[in-house]
Every structure is written in structure tokens, then in C-alpha cells.
Design an enzyme around this catalytic site. Sequence first.
Site, PDB file in Angstrom:
ATOM      1  N   GLU A 192      39.461  40.412  43.466  1.00  0.00           N
ATOM      2  CA  GLU A 192      39.012  41.337  42.418  1.00  0.00           C
ATOM      3  C   GLU A 192      40.219  42.210  42.119  1.00  0.00           C
ATOM      4  O   GLU A 192      40.563  43.092  42.893  1.00  0.00           O
ATOM      5  CB  GLU A 192      37.809  42.128  42.929  1.00  0.00           C
ATOM      6  CG  GLU A 192      37.028  42.797  41.831  1.00  0.00           C
ATOM      7  CD  GLU A 192      37.358  44.266  41.749  1.00  0.00           C
ATOM      8  OE1 GLU A 192      38.259  44.603  40.932  1.00  0.00           O
ATOM      9  OE2 GLU A 192      36.740  45.050  42.471  1.00  0.00           O
ATOM     10  N   ARG A 221      35.207  58.532  36.005  1.00  0.00           N
ATOM     11  CA  ARG A 221      34.758  58.239  37.360  1.00  0.00           C
ATOM     12  C   ARG A 221      36.013  58.095  38.226  1.00  0.00           C
ATOM     13  O   ARG A 221      36.945  57.375  37.868  1.00  0.00           O
ATOM     14  CB  ARG A 221      33.976  56.920  37.289  1.00  0.00           C
ATOM     15  CG  ARG A 221      33.318  56.468  38.535  1.00  0.00           C
ATOM     16  CD  ARG A 221      32.363  55.334  38.150  1.00  0.00           C
ATOM     17  NE  ARG A 221      31.926  54.584  39.285  1.00  0.00           N
ATOM     18  CZ  ARG A 221      32.085  53.265  39.424  1.00  0.00           C
ATOM     19  NH1 ARG A 221      32.688  52.556  38.477  1.00  0.00           N
ATOM     20  NH2 ARG A 221      31.654  52.659  40.486  1.00  0.00           N
ATOM     21  N   CYS A 224      38.992  50.137  38.738  1.00  0.00           N
ATOM     22  CA  CYS A 224      39.446  48.902  38.057  1.00  0.00           C
ATOM     23  C   CYS A 224      38.724  48.682  36.736  1.00  0.00           C
ATOM     24  O   CYS A 224      39.242  47.988  35.871  1.00  0.00           O
ATOM     25  CB  CYS A 224      39.182  47.674  38.900  1.00  0.00           C
ATOM     26  SG  CYS A 224      39.831  47.762  40.520  1.00  0.00           S
ATOM     27  N   ARG A 259      30.408  45.738  50.021  1.00  0.00           N
ATOM     28  CA  ARG A 259      30.236  44.626  49.072  1.00  0.00           C
ATOM     29  C   ARG A 259      30.754  43.321  49.671  1.00  0.00           C
ATOM     30  O   ARG A 259      30.220  42.250  49.423  1.00  0.00           O
ATOM     31  CB  ARG A 259      30.978  44.973  47.771  1.00  0.00           C
ATOM     32  CG  ARG A 259      30.759  43.994  46.668  1.00  0.00           C
ATOM     33  CD  ARG A 259      30.920  44.632  45.309  1.00  0.00           C
ATOM     34  NE  ARG A 259      32.296  44.683  44.870  1.00  0.00           N
ATOM     35  CZ  ARG A 259      32.695  45.293  43.747  1.00  0.00           C
ATOM     36  NH1 ARG A 259      31.829  45.935  42.992  1.00  0.00           N
ATOM     37  NH2 ARG A 259      33.948  45.292  43.394  1.00  0.00           N
ATOM     38  N   GLU A 267      45.612  52.071  53.421  1.00  0.00           N
ATOM     39  CA  GLU A 267      46.338  53.026  54.260  1.00  0.00           C
ATOM     40  C   GLU A 267      45.871  54.464  54.001  1.00  0.00           C
ATOM     41  O   GLU A 267      45.827  55.287  54.916  1.00  0.00           O
ATOM     42  CB  GLU A 267      47.849  52.976  53.975  1.00  0.00           C
ATOM     43  CG  GLU A 267      48.471  51.595  54.004  1.00  0.00           C
ATOM     44  CD  GLU A 267      48.187  50.792  52.735  1.00  0.00           C
ATOM     45  OE1 GLU A 267      47.626  49.696  52.893  1.00  0.00           O
ATOM     46  OE2 GLU A 267      48.506  51.226  51.623  1.00  0.00           O
ATOM     47  N   GLY A 278      42.231  44.841  44.784  1.00  0.00           N
ATOM     48  CA  GLY A 278      43.450  45.639  44.636  1.00  0.00           C
ATOM     49  C   GLY A 278      44.234  45.170  43.423  1.00  0.00           C
ATOM     50  O   GLY A 278      43.669  44.588  42.488  1.00  0.00           O
ATOM     51  N   GLU A 324      47.812  48.671  33.061  1.00  0.00           N
ATOM     52  CA  GLU A 324      46.640  49.457  33.460  1.00  0.00           C
ATOM     53  C   GLU A 324      47.114  50.796  34.029  1.00  0.00           C
ATOM     54  O   GLU A 324      47.903  50.830  34.981  1.00  0.00           O
ATOM     55  CB  GLU A 324      45.876  48.676  34.543  1.00  0.00           C
ATOM     56  CG  GLU A 324      44.642  49.371  35.029  1.00  0.00           C
ATOM     57  CD  GLU A 324      43.983  48.636  36.196  1.00  0.00           C
ATOM     58  OE1 GLU A 324      44.685  47.897  36.908  1.00  0.00           O
ATOM     59  OE2 GLU A 324      42.777  48.821  36.381  1.00  0.00           O
ATOM     60  N   LYS A 328      40.541  45.266  56.720  1.00  0.00           N
ATOM     61  CA  LYS A 328      41.816  46.010  56.677  1.00  0.00           C
ATOM     62  C   LYS A 328      41.649  47.046  55.563  1.00  0.00           C
ATOM     63  O   LYS A 328      41.800  46.737  54.383  1.00  0.00           O
ATOM     64  CB  LYS A 328      42.971  45.039  56.379  1.00  0.00           C
ATOM     65  CG  LYS A 328      44.272  45.721  55.938  1.00  0.00           C
ATOM     66  CD  LYS A 328      44.892  46.582  57.030  1.00  0.00           C
ATOM     67  CE  LYS A 328      46.171  47.264  56.520  1.00  0.00           C
ATOM     68  NZ  LYS A 328      45.901  48.458  55.699  1.00  0.00           N
ATOM     69  N   PRO A 329      41.301  48.282  55.935  1.00  0.00           N
ATOM     70  CA  PRO A 329      41.127  49.296  54.893  1.00  0.00           C
ATOM     71  C   PRO A 329      42.474  49.765  54.358  1.00  0.00           C
ATOM     72  O   PRO A 329      43.502  49.608  55.029  1.00  0.00           O
ATOM     73  CB  PRO A 329      40.411  50.430  55.622  1.00  0.00           C
ATOM     74  CG  PRO A 329      40.772  50.274  57.062  1.00  0.00           C
ATOM     75  CD  PRO A 329      41.075  48.815  57.296  1.00  0.00           C
TER      76      PRO A 329
HETATM   77  C1  SIN Z   1      33.123  49.358  41.025  1.00  0.00           C
HETATM   78  O1  SIN Z   1      32.636  48.607  41.871  1.00  0.00           O
HETATM   79  O2  SIN Z   1      32.417  49.946  40.223  1.00  0.00           O
HETATM   80  C2  SIN Z   1      34.586  49.598  40.905  1.00  0.00           C
HETATM   81  C3  SIN Z   1      35.373  48.761  41.807  1.00  0.00           C
HETATM   82  C4  SIN Z   1      36.850  48.936  41.673  1.00  0.00           C
HETATM   83  O3  SIN Z   1      37.377  49.797  40.995  1.00  0.00           O
HETATM   84  O4  SIN Z   1      37.535  48.169  42.349  1.00  0.00           O
END
Ligand code: SIN
Length: 513
Positions: free
Chosen positions: A283, A311, A317, A190, A208, A261, A415, A205-206
Site C-alpha cells: 500500500e 486528517r 496516503c 489491518r 522508527e 509506506g 505527493e 516492524k513499526p
Molecule cells: C487510511 O487507512 O485511512 C489511511 C492509510 C494511510 O495513509 O496509509
Amino acid sequence: MSLLNSGWRTLSYHQKRLVRDLLKYQGVRNMSKMREEAYIDGQWVSAKSGKTFPVLNPANGKVIANVPDMNETDAELAVDAAHKAFQTWRNTTAKERSVLLRKWFNLMEENQESLSRLLTAEAGKPLAESRGELMYGSSFLEWFAEEAKRINGEVVCSPARSREMIFIRQPAGVASLITPWNFPNAMITRKAGAALAAGCTCIIKPAEDTPLSAIAMVDLAEQAGIPPGVVNVVTSSRGNTPAIGRVLSTHNKISVLSFTGSTPVGRLLYENCARGIKRVGLELGGNAPFIVFNAADLKTTLEAFMVAKFRNAGQTCISGSRFLIQSGVYDEFVGMIKDAMETRLVVGDGMDNGVNFGPLINQSQLNKVDGLVKASIAAGAECLLGGKPHELGGLFYEPTILTNCAETTPCFEEEIFGPVVGIRKFETEEEALQIANSCDVGLAGYIFTQDVSQAWRVARQLETGMIGINEGLISAAEAAFGGVKQSGIGREGSRHGIEEYSEIKYLCFGGIN
Ligand code: SIN
């Protein structure tokens, strides 16, 4: 490869399959050359320090690979490489970039099954979900391959006869892409798809916990012919991540930072970027209200509930988080979700047939979920289902329902990012909106009603960036993904996903007779 070092004959069926898949995605390379390396300036490299860190399978705690534990020195090399590559990549045509992105997409499609298994091995999500993420992730490369050709400028009406005014769009520069563990594939495509389409180069930077998908995907980018330095991957353990994050958010050769994150980390990176006035896309966390009105079709709502909540075991998120159910359908709907959670969720290793609910990603995530459940019960919530780590042990947690939640109940305030359904009964539309909007984040929200006026009324007033109306699965490459309030800045996906990565340059042609 640690799996191989440990002896082929001692490996389980799934581990052997994983090794074969890894070999397959790499175009059947020699086993000893299996990728456990980062990628800088077109070279597969170790950390300068020589250090590595283990990647664990969350379903069983076993080490599946050891990858470079890089630090700021390596990150700086990656920034230099991306900056050097930008000087030529910026001058490629949109068509050339589009062709390369399409090739990368095709390779992702061809290697979908192997990449899905790798994803399940490092992230724990059930294989069917990993396959879904692969399709979702690849679709961003396809989408941005197409969008690359539509990054157009504008000609506007000049106020003076002697002038013409034109806006052209140019790539912003080098982009830092810091991605999370919950979607190790799709969050990279994305961002990287949009960045490359716009003519930016990048450093990925994926997270860890999940660097292997990033390494595998960038291997395919290399095979697609994306030139050295255009895409770089810097891997690191948790210990070195803050130092790398600092380089990626403060280096003067970085122009854009895109991060997915938590809100606290996003805030820190945003502060760092403010010093260099960098462009940012953030995001961040959500705490999605999921509102079920008396006018809802409960069967549709139940299906949406299962996908919006479970899911990735609730580690999304945009997962439904605060469940607000109107009094007229409360008893019936709570009964329906309890029944569905008891009968339809199959907990286990995501590689196993039929499993649709995997482990949490790591111990600290499990501790957080369990801590919030306990604190919520102590604060007056009632536990209707689950409420503790699963008897399978390890990182598995029971699907949990907590009723009688208030705005101040810990699982409503924060959250939860796990398989916990916190529920509150409400009487009126105004009350539902007041509770839903009483928090400082606003990523996604969900509304269930067959009353069209009510759907519009509530959608207009709900303070979130995205809303599912009688729908639990809202993600797509075509969608403008992003939040309001402290859930972030900017949009990803859709045509808007390119905005962060391109600048408008205004050209004023004067002296026209
Ligand atoms: C998503 O793209 O559907 C979820 C993305 C996320 O949880 O960061």
C-alpha cells in the site's frame, strides 16, 4: 522509563498523564517494568547489541521513551520464532483464532483512551483524531475475528465423472508486516488482524518514529492469550531499518510481506521479495485528485475537503493532494476553503483542548513539505495562504494554499504529504480526467457532483483504486483499501484483506466408480 528517570516532579501535566496512562494500559504494572522493550517469541527483550534509540514527541521534541535499536540478528531471531510458532498456529481452528482476535479487540477497546494518548504523544496527531484512529484500528481486529470463520474453500464441477475437485484455503506462512508512522495503530491491526485470522504468524516492524503504539498493542495481544511467537515486534532506529527490511523481505522462512509506506521503499522491498517469489501486499503512495465540478454541492464538498485534506495534518496516503476545481464554482469554492482553513484549523500540541491540527512527524518531513512549497512557488504557483513553517516553530507548518498549479508544478508532480492544498482551475470533464490521470500512482480519488451520470462516468475513468463520491472519509474495516498503478498491489480490509495471507490448495479426488 525515561520520563520517570528524569524525575516525576519535573514532568509537565501531560507527561504525568501519559505515564499514568501507560501504567494503566499495562494493567498497573510496577513502574520500573514499563515497556520499552521489543517482543520476540513471547519474551520482552532488548536488542542483542544492547543499543536503544529515543522516541520523540513531535509537538515539543522531548524524549518520551527509549526502545531497542535492533538489527538483522534480532530480526532473524524473530523470524525463527514466528516460523516455529507457525507450525502449531497453522493448525488452530478458525474459531480458536477468532476468539483470540476478539479478546485482543476487547482489550484494545478497554484501553482506548490510554492508547489514544500514547498515539498523540508519539505521532503528534490531535487527541480526537487519535481516538478516531483507535476505533478504526480496533475495528480491524473485530472485523477479522469475524472473517476468520469465513475463509472458505470451494467445490467445483469436475470435467470427469471419476473425479471430484476441491479447493481448500491454507495459511501462507510467516508474514512480515512493515508499518508506517502516520497510522501507528490502524496499519498494524489491518495487517496483523488479517494475517492471524488466516492462520499466519507475523513479525511487526513499526516505523522508527512510532514504535510505542506497536509495543503497547502487542502487550495487549499477549494479555489476550495469543501464543508466544505468533506476533513479534522488532523495533529499530532509521539507521538499522534497511538491514531489518532486508531480512524481512529475503529470509527463506518468510512467505508474505505486507508494507505500507512510500513507493520507492515499496519498490525496493518488492524487488527483494521477487527473488524468493514471496507473496506481497503493498500500500504505497498516492497523490489523490480531488475534483470539484460545477454541479457540486459546495457545502458538502467543503466538509469533505476538511477531512480529506487535514486528517493527520495532510500526512495520509489518501489525503486530497491535487485539487481540480471547475471554472463555474472556482472563485466561490476557493473562497470557502480559504475561510475554513483560516477560521477552523487550530494549530498546536495535539494533547491541548480544541487543537485539531498537529505538527508534522519529523524534521525531514517538514523540510520536504517546505521544499515542495518553495519549488512550486518558484515554478509559478501563487501562494494564497500560509507557505512557510508556522510561528509556533518546531515541526508545525502553516495550512497552505497554492493556486495556479500545473501538472508539472512540484506539489502536483509529487505527493506532498502535508497541509498544502495545490489548486488548478479546469473547464471540462475531459480536461479534469486528463490531469487527474496524468500521474503514475493511483490510490484514492474524490469526485464532487450532484449529477449522477457525471459521477458514474468519471468514477469509471478515474485511474485510482478507491473513489470518494461526495465523500471525504472513505476508510473503514469493511472497505477494500488499495491502489492501482504504482500505488500498490492487493487490498487490505474487507474480505479481500485476507487473500495475501492464504493460499489455495487444489485437491483432486480420483478413482470414483
Ligand atoms: C487510511 O487507512 O485511512 C489511511 C492509510 C494511510 O495513509 O496509509
